[in-house]
Structure formats: structure tokens, C-alpha cells
Write an enzyme that holds these catalytic residues in place. Structure first.
Site, PDB file in Angstrom:
ATOM      1  N   ILE A 202       5.984  62.408 -27.863  1.00  0.00           N
ATOM      2  CA  ILE A 202       5.750  60.969 -28.018  1.00  0.00           C
ATOM      3  C   ILE A 202       6.530  60.462 -29.212  1.00  0.00           C
ATOM      4  O   ILE A 202       7.057  59.362 -29.230  1.00  0.00           O
ATOM      5  CB  ILE A 202       4.253  60.658 -28.233  1.00  0.00           C
ATOM      6  CG1 ILE A 202       3.399  61.229 -27.114  1.00  0.00           C
ATOM      7  CG2 ILE A 202       4.038  59.154 -28.330  1.00  0.00           C
ATOM      8  CD1 ILE A 202       1.902  61.087 -27.366  1.00  0.00           C
TER       9      ILE A 202
ATOM     10  N   ARG B 243       6.328  62.156 -40.173  1.00  0.00           N
ATOM     11  CA  ARG B 243       6.586  62.886 -41.392  1.00  0.00           C
ATOM     12  C   ARG B 243       5.961  64.275 -41.397  1.00  0.00           C
ATOM     13  O   ARG B 243       6.412  65.165 -42.070  1.00  0.00           O
ATOM     14  CB  ARG B 243       6.065  62.101 -42.592  1.00  0.00           C
ATOM     15  CG  ARG B 243       7.113  61.201 -43.183  1.00  0.00           C
ATOM     16  CD  ARG B 243       6.579  60.521 -44.411  1.00  0.00           C
ATOM     17  NE  ARG B 243       5.777  59.358 -44.049  1.00  0.00           N
ATOM     18  CZ  ARG B 243       4.870  58.813 -44.836  1.00  0.00           C
ATOM     19  NH1 ARG B 243       4.630  59.336 -46.004  1.00  0.00           N
ATOM     20  NH2 ARG B 243       4.200  57.765 -44.445  1.00  0.00           N
ATOM     21  N   PHE B 244       4.870  64.436 -40.668  1.00  0.00           N
ATOM     22  CA  PHE B 244       4.136  65.694 -40.754  1.00  0.00           C
ATOM     23  C   PHE B 244       4.366  66.622 -39.584  1.00  0.00           C
ATOM     24  O   PHE B 244       4.136  67.811 -39.671  1.00  0.00           O
ATOM     25  CB  PHE B 244       2.640  65.430 -40.857  1.00  0.00           C
ATOM     26  CG  PHE B 244       2.312  64.459 -41.913  1.00  0.00           C
ATOM     27  CD1 PHE B 244       2.482  64.806 -43.234  1.00  0.00           C
ATOM     28  CD2 PHE B 244       1.877  63.193 -41.592  1.00  0.00           C
ATOM     29  CE1 PHE B 244       2.204  63.913 -44.232  1.00  0.00           C
ATOM     30  CE2 PHE B 244       1.597  62.285 -42.591  1.00  0.00           C
ATOM     31  CZ  PHE B 244       1.756  62.642 -43.913  1.00  0.00           C
TER      32      PHE B 244
ATOM     33  N   VAL C 143       4.498  64.789 -32.321  1.00  0.00           N
ATOM     34  CA  VAL C 143       3.353  64.455 -31.491  1.00  0.00           C
ATOM     35  C   VAL C 143       3.734  64.581 -30.018  1.00  0.00           C
ATOM     36  O   VAL C 143       4.748  64.029 -29.583  1.00  0.00           O
ATOM     37  CB  VAL C 143       2.834  63.030 -31.792  1.00  0.00           C
ATOM     38  CG1 VAL C 143       1.628  62.702 -30.934  1.00  0.00           C
ATOM     39  CG2 VAL C 143       2.495  62.887 -33.274  1.00  0.00           C
TER      40      VAL C 143
ATOM     41  N   ASP D 247      -2.516  56.962 -45.789  1.00  0.00           N
ATOM     42  CA  ASP D 247      -1.344  56.547 -45.009  1.00  0.00           C
ATOM     43  C   ASP D 247      -1.717  55.426 -44.044  1.00  0.00           C
ATOM     44  O   ASP D 247      -1.304  55.418 -42.897  1.00  0.00           O
ATOM     45  CB  ASP D 247      -0.773  57.765 -44.262  1.00  0.00           C
ATOM     46  CG  ASP D 247       0.685  57.576 -43.847  1.00  0.00           C
ATOM     47  OD1 ASP D 247       1.363  56.681 -44.398  1.00  0.00           O
ATOM     48  OD2 ASP D 247       1.151  58.318 -42.966  1.00  0.00           O
TER      49      ASP D 247
ATOM     50  N   ASP E  81      -4.565  59.279 -38.105  1.00  0.00           N
ATOM     51  CA  ASP E  81      -3.895  59.974 -39.222  1.00  0.00           C
ATOM     52  C   ASP E  81      -4.560  59.873 -40.581  1.00  0.00           C
ATOM     53  O   ASP E  81      -3.896  59.999 -41.612  1.00  0.00           O
ATOM     54  CB  ASP E  81      -2.433  59.501 -39.359  1.00  0.00           C
ATOM     55  CG  ASP E  81      -1.567  60.069 -38.261  1.00  0.00           C
ATOM     56  OD1 ASP E  81      -2.022  61.000 -37.584  1.00  0.00           O
ATOM     57  OD2 ASP E  81      -0.448  59.578 -38.078  1.00  0.00           O
TER      58      ASP E  81
END
Ligand code: ADP
Ligand code: MG
Length: 346
Positions: free
Chosen positions: A64, A68-69, A72, A180, A197
Site C-alpha cells: 500500500i 518511515r518505519f 505497509v 506522529d 500509527d
């Protein structure tokens, strides 16, 4: 399945590459994360098993997006889910200590609220670290506001802001700082706000200025205008530092979301990062002179953007202020709809 093996391949590549990130920003996943729940892991270790999803039970479909982490994926696990596979660089000391990850999962697992994404579980065997949540339908506020240029009437904005305040108030009451909050992390599903998130990983451990950028400060696009002055002032190149996120910095970020809803753009639009950092750090705010809104609405903005964190309201206070707004407007212009129309949703 072929799709599955493809994903495994990708993940392997993630392990050898350094941590990828959005824009020019770089994130290190090292460190102990937030300390809201210092009892982890001992007291929780047994109950954690309930939330452990074996990686093999997950079906992963298309990507998707990449943030940053992690990456997805749309996936399936007893129905449609979103799977956030974390970028783990197992070869460097920036890798995620398992306890940090489990700590974040422990935080996530404590949340049950209408306006927060549903946490379903996590894969907790390194190198496969993933967080599984319900799949949000609809679009993010970012997509509505900045890509589709959907106009939000003041009444609509108030209803959205109330729901955000409810979700955020709940998070804060549980001792969770979002860190965030931004329009990219807020979905609108048939008029219902869903926040994603929250409390995720070490945004507090940003790794600025990698080899390619020398001593510059890597800033992901669209991130700066959510950062409170005390966070902006703590930004340093070449440092993996602990940024001072707090409930009050979440309120500042909410102010920016409120501005985006009302104005359809980011504050400090078109200005270079250096100019924004200088102004925010000095306490200069985006001017509201050209904004078409009542005094009450602008006051909320100014309070959330207060230079001093102690002067920012908390979410229960914001909620009660917002609850007084639409009734006022309705008294003046009864033609405005009270509820969100569905036209803005997919
Ligand atoms: P960002 O929030 O900065 O856009 P993320 O890594 O959080 O980066 O998300 C990457 C993409 O995946 C985004 O397009 C986001 O909208 C989408 N996404 C994240 N979580 C979900 C979810 N639970 N349901 C549907 N889409 C999601
Ligand atoms: Mg996100």
C-alpha cells in the site's frame, strides 16, 4: 504462494539494505523507545503470547505504501488487514531490540477506541517484525485535503476535529503519546475518524544526516510543520537524539491538522525547512490574517500552537471548546449540515 515468496525476497533485501525511509529522512530503530510502560516485559510476557501472530498465517498482497518505519501491505488474516513490516537492518547496531518492539506492541495492545485503528496482533520473531491492524477503508485526511483538494466546511472540520480530540484524549489518558499525529495518519471512513500509527517506534530516535547528505539535517517532507518549538529546537544534524515528544507536542500537531482542515494547505506553505525551523524555534506562527474563520476557531489554533507547552490546552479541554462551536454557527446559518456528508468519502 508465489506472492508470499516474493514478499520474503523483499524482506531479505530489506535486511541487507540500510533502513529505507520517506524522503530524505533517516530513522534509526535503536534505543529503548518510550518509557510509558516500564513494567514491560516481565509482568506482561505471558499475556503477550495472545497477540503473537505466526508470520506464516499472514497472507500479504500488494504494497500500500512505504513510510518511515516500514512497508505497509494489504493482507489477510481472518479477513482484510494492514500489515506493517518493519524495516530491520539486522546487520547494523541500528536494529530494533526485540524488547523495544515488544514494548511498542504492549502499548498498542492497550488501545480500544472507536477513533483508533484496531490493533490485531504482531509478528514478534526477528527478523520478521510486523504489526497487524484492521485495514482502513476510505482515505486519509492528507489525501482529502492535499491531493483531492476536498473542501471541508467549518462544520465538517469541527466534527472531524472533535473525533480526533476524542481519540487523542483517550490515548493520553492511557499514557500514550502519539508522536506522529499528522493528516497522513488520520483516515476518514464514512465520516468516522480513525487514527493510526500512535506510539510507534522510536520516532524519538531519528538518525539525521547520512553519508549522502553530509552534515545536513534529513527532514521528511511534510513533517516539520507538525513539530512544536521545543522539538524543532532539539533537532540536530549528525545525532540520533531523543526528541522531547510529549502530550503537549501532540496538541501542537493537532493545531496543524486543524489548520490544514480549515485552510486546505500546510502552514508555512512553500517555505524552505531552514525558514520554518527558524520561525517556529523563535515562536513565530503562521499568520491567520487571510483565514476565513471566526475568532473562536482561530483562538483554538493559537492555543494549540502556543510557544510554551504549558499554555497548550489538553484534548478534553479542546473537545469541550469544539463542542461549543458548531451550535453557535448553526444558530447563525441553519443551512449548514450538522453531519459529515458522505460525498467526501470513498
Ligand atoms: P505515512 O503514514 O507517513 O504515510 P505509513 O508507513 O504509516 O506512512 O503508511 C504507508 C501507507 O500505508 C500510507 O499510504 C498509509 O495511508 C497506508 N496505511 C497505513 N496503515 C494503514 C491501514 N491500517 N489501513 C490502510 N492503509 C494504511
Ligand atoms: Mg502512517
Amino acid at each position: 504462494s508465489p506472492a508470499r515468496s516474493l514478499i520474503h525476497q523483499d524482506t531479505k533485501e530489506d535486511l541487507t539494505a540500510s533502513i529505507k525511509s520517506e524522503g530524505s529522512g533517516r530513522v534509526s530503530l535503536s534505543g529503548s523507545g518510550s518509557t510509558d510502560d516500564s513494567r514491560w516485559p516481565r509482568q506482561n510476557s505471558l499475556s503477550m503470547k495472545e497477540w503473537d501472530i505466526p508470520y506464516d498465517e499472514l497472507k500479504l498482497f500488494e504494497v500500500i505504501g512505504t513510510g518511515r518505519f516500514g512497508t505497509v501491505y494489504r493482507g489477510s488474516w481472518h479477513g482484510a488487514v494492514a500489515v506493517k513490516l518493519l524495516h530491520v537492518n539486522a546487520l547494523s547496531d541500528h536494529s530494533v531490540p526485540l524488547d523495544t518492539f515488544k514494548h511498542e506492541v504492549a502499548t498498542f495492545r492497550k488501545t480500544r477506541h472507536e477513533n483508533l485503528v484496531l490493533f490485531m496482533g504482531a509478528c514478534m520473531k526477528p527478523p520478521r517484525l510486523a504489526i497487524v491492524t484492521s485495514l482502513c477503508k476510505g482515505m486519509t485526511l492528507f489525501t482529502h485535503i492535499h491531493l483531492r483538494k476536498d473542501k471541508f466546511t467549518n462544520n465538517k472540520s469541527v466534527i472531524v476535529a472533535q473525533q480526533i480530540s476524542q481519540g487523542m484524549g483517550y490515548l493520553h489518558a492511557r499514557g500514550i503519546v502519539h508522536k506522529d499525529l499528522k493528516t497522513k495518519n488520520i483516515f476518514l471512513e464514512n465520516g468516522k475518524v480513525v487514527i493510526t500509527d500512535f506510539g510507534l517506534f522510536s520516532v524519538t530516535k531519528l538518525c539525521f544526516g547520512n553519508n549522502a547528505r553530509g552534515d545536513s539535517l534529513g527532514i521528511p517532507p511534510g513533517w516539520l510543520c507538525y513539530l512544536a518549538p521545543e522539538v524543532v529546537r532539539a533537532l540536530r544534524p549528525h545525532a540520533s537524539l531523543h526528541l522531547p515528544f510529549s502530550k503537549a507536542t501532540d496538541v501542537y500537531a493537532f493545531g496543524t491538522v486543524w489548520y490544514e482542515l480549515l485552510c486546505g494547505e500546510y502552514p508555512f506553505k512553500g517555505q524552505p525547512p531552514e525558514a520554518i525551523i527558524w520561525q517556529v524555534g523563535k515562536g513565530v506562527k503562521q499568520s491567520l490574517a487571510n483565514m476565513q474563520a471566526s475568532r473562536d476557531i482561530k483562538d483554538i489554533l493559537m492555543l494549540c500552537w502556543s510557544y510554551r507547552s504549558s499554555e497548550r490546552p489538553d484534548f478534553p479541554h479542546l473537545l469541550s471548546t469544539l463542542e461549543k462551536l458548531p451550535r453557535k454557527r448553526l444558530a447563525r446559518s441553519p443551512s449548514h449540515p450538522v453531519h459529515l456528508s458522505r460525498s467526501a468519502d470513498s
